[in-house]
Write an enzyme that holds these catalytic residues in place. Structure first.
Site, mmCIF file in Angstrom:
data_model
loop_
_atom_site.group_PDB
_atom_site.id
_atom_site.type_symbol
_atom_site.label_atom_id
_atom_site.label_comp_id
_atom_site.label_asym_id
_atom_site.label_seq_id
_atom_site.Cartn_x
_atom_site.Cartn_y
_atom_site.Cartn_z
ATOM 1 N N SER A 133 0.813 -1.211 0.000
ATOM 2 C CA SER A 133 0.000 0.000 0.000
ATOM 3 C C SER A 133 0.850 1.267 0.000
ATOM 4 C CB SER A 133 -0.959 -0.050 1.193
ATOM 5 O OG SER A 133 -1.888 0.991 1.167
ATOM 6 N N ASP A 273 -2.424 6.049 -3.455
ATOM 7 C CA ASP A 273 -1.314 5.378 -2.790
ATOM 8 C C ASP A 273 -0.796 4.263 -3.691
ATOM 9 O OD1 ASP A 273 -3.533 3.727 -2.511
ATOM 10 O OD2 ASP A 273 -2.990 3.043 -0.509
ATOM 11 N N ASP A 275 -1.112 1.089 -3.978
ATOM 12 C CA ASP A 275 -2.000 0.086 -4.563
ATOM 13 C C ASP A 275 -3.343 0.661 -4.981
ATOM 14 O OD1 ASP A 275 -2.977 0.452 -1.970
ATOM 15 O OD2 ASP A 275 -3.557 -1.646 -1.738
ATOM 16 N N ASP A 277 -5.982 1.944 -3.545
ATOM 17 C CA ASP A 277 -7.275 1.724 -2.895
ATOM 18 C C ASP A 277 -7.704 2.937 -2.074
ATOM 19 O OD1 ASP A 277 -5.516 1.454 -0.771
ATOM 20 O OD2 ASP A 277 -6.325 -0.451 -0.061
#
Length: 484
Positions: A133, A273, A275, A277
């Site tokens: 992340s 960010d 990833d 999400d």
């Protein structure tokens, strides 16, 4: 609906050249695992090559496959971010899942919500994402999703971890291995799902938008998603780069996004960010629009459409007091949970809520997605601006004033000290003194991070001088008694 397989470079593990006996033994050797829980608030996360090794990923895949495999199980959907270690962990995890007899469909580089969406849509056994992340490039993680696209239930994570801590006496005979297949074309379906809520009535034409893609998982999709909605797009950090993912960019470092929005006189900017999400926004004046503002603005839209049950929003203990009091002034209810989207999700399910999220920009709205999705949240915010006929800056001004809030991270390498911070008497006395001094003018939150080796100290108050004073004092106490 299940998409029929299109094998692209797929191969059976049994058809590959056999590994040496020593290599096989190493894969099945007992693991050296840390004390305490291996699965944290966001899966397994740590330093690549230290905690996260190929043998660990292989055995996690095998044990997860044993837990998740059923007679009717579909494939496992696998995705990854751009970290240098992601290829290694993906290959090892795939081998473990296939060794357990599961088919693995590898999406390659993609946002975490793409894995969740496709696991739910395709009747998969589940999904798994290789990513840390917002963490720095040297970290990585393994995060599982259920067949419905939700975070894997704690009891299933506990089963996987218990199996990892009970090593096999010998390597099992692998007689029914699964296929490993590259399926990047499935991402087309995910992109279509992002556009679907806005068609045909919403276009972003006329909006100039800056995207900070953080050298990460959204690098190959971000520009396309917003251009296809009609926006003029300017991109920053828009190539996959494992050495620079999240470094001075993305949702946790907004300086470059602010500068670009002002330089290009853009209407707004969005930063994701590693990833993708979560999302943080910036208005045309360079001011931050965090998750609190998103929940307030989107919540009002849903409330006016009669789509927000009991006018209730779910957020965390990090939500700003200014946001809470403004929402309550309209007759709404804000429910706080512990930090972590899994806690927000659980409370949403419990109360039948339809919008929740975190100040950090992780927003959950089951009207449109099975998991938090930074790009989908950004599209909704841009569409809200377009349909309102006023700027994002004006919407911010019309919403609420935040209380000054300061969050400081103190690195505490000693795991026992970090997790047991609440037993530190000098820190408890300092917290009690601060709370007594501020009264109802502010609040304090101290907690151990579930994703990084840090203790987070947050102070919020009606006046900035109180925030500065007590943050400095509490951080000093943590450094002296826990970090030293």
């Amino acid at each position: 609906m299940v998409v029929s397989p299109v094998w692209s470079g797929s191969s059976r593990l049994a058809d590959r050249a056999p590994a040496s006996g020593r290599a096989v033994d190493e894969l099945w050797s007992p693991l050296s695992l840390p004390a305490g829980k291996l699965f944290g608030t966001d899966g397994i996360r740590g330093r690549a090559g230290d905690l996260l090794t190929a043998p660990l990923a292989f055995q996690v895949g095998y044990r997860a496959g044993q837990v998740l495999k059923t007679s009717e199980a579909g494939p496992m959907i696998l995705g990854q971010d751009s970290r240098n270690s992601s290829d290694m962990l993906s290959a090892a995890l795939s081998a473990g899942l296939a060794s357990a007899g599961l088919e693995v469909w590898n999406l390659g580089l993609c946002p975490t919500p793409a894995v969740a969406y496709l696991a739910n849509k395709l009747g998969a056994a589940g999904g798994v994402m290789i990513s840390a992340s917002h963490n720095p490039p040297e970290d990585n993680g393994i995060k599982f999703f259920s067949s419905q696209g939700a975070k894997l239930a704690p009891e299933l994570q506990a089963q996987i971890e218990a199996a990892l801590r009970s090593p096999l006496e010998s390597a099992p005979a692998l007689t029914n291995t699964g296929l490993c297949c590259d399926r990047p074309e499935l991402l087309q379906d995910y992109v279509a799902s992002l556009h679907q809520p806005f068609q045909p009535q919403v276009s972003l034409a006329g909006l100039k938008i800056v995207l900070d893609l953080a050298w990460g998982a959204a690098a190959n999709l971000g520009e396309r998603v917003f251009r296809e909605m009609g926006a003029e797009v300017i991109c920053l950090h828009d190539a996959p780069d494992g050495d620079r993912i999240n470094v001075n960019c993305g949702s946790t470092h907004l300086a470059s996004l602010k500068a670009a929005v002002l330089e290009h006189q853009a209407d707004m900017g969005f930063a994701f960010d590693g990833d993708a999400d979560r999302m943080m926004a910036v208005d045309s004046q360079g001011r931050v629009i965090d998750g609190d503002y998103v929940l307030y603005l989107w919540g009002n839209t849903l409330r006016q459409a009669g789509q927000l049950p009991n006018d209730t929003l779910i957020s965390t203990v990090m939500a700003n007091l200014g946001f809470e009091r403004a929402w309550e002034a309209q007759g709404g209810t804000l429910v706080r949970t512990a930090v972590g989207d899994q806690y927000v999700h659980a409370e949403m399910v419990k109360r039948g809520a339809k919008l929740g999220g975190e100040q950090s920009g992780h927003i959950l709205c089951p009207h449109y997605a099975v998991s938090g999705d930074g790009m989908l949240t950004a599209l909704h915010l841009a569409a809200l601006v377009k349909q309102s006929g006023v700027s994002l800056a004006d919407l911010r001004d019309q919403s609420f004033q935040t209380y000054p809030q300061l969050l400081r991270n103190v690195r505490v390498e000693d795991r026992d000290r970090r997790l047991n911070w609440h037993t530190c008497e000098p820190l408890q006395r300092a917290i009690a003194q601060a709370e007594s001094d501020m009264g109802d003018r502010g609040r304090i939150l101290v907690r151990a991070s579930g994703t990084e080796p840090v203790i987070r100290v947050m102070v919020e108050a009606a006046h900035a001088d109180l925030v500065d004073h007590w943050t400095t004092h509490l951080v000093s106490v943590v450094e002296t008694h826990l970090a030293g």
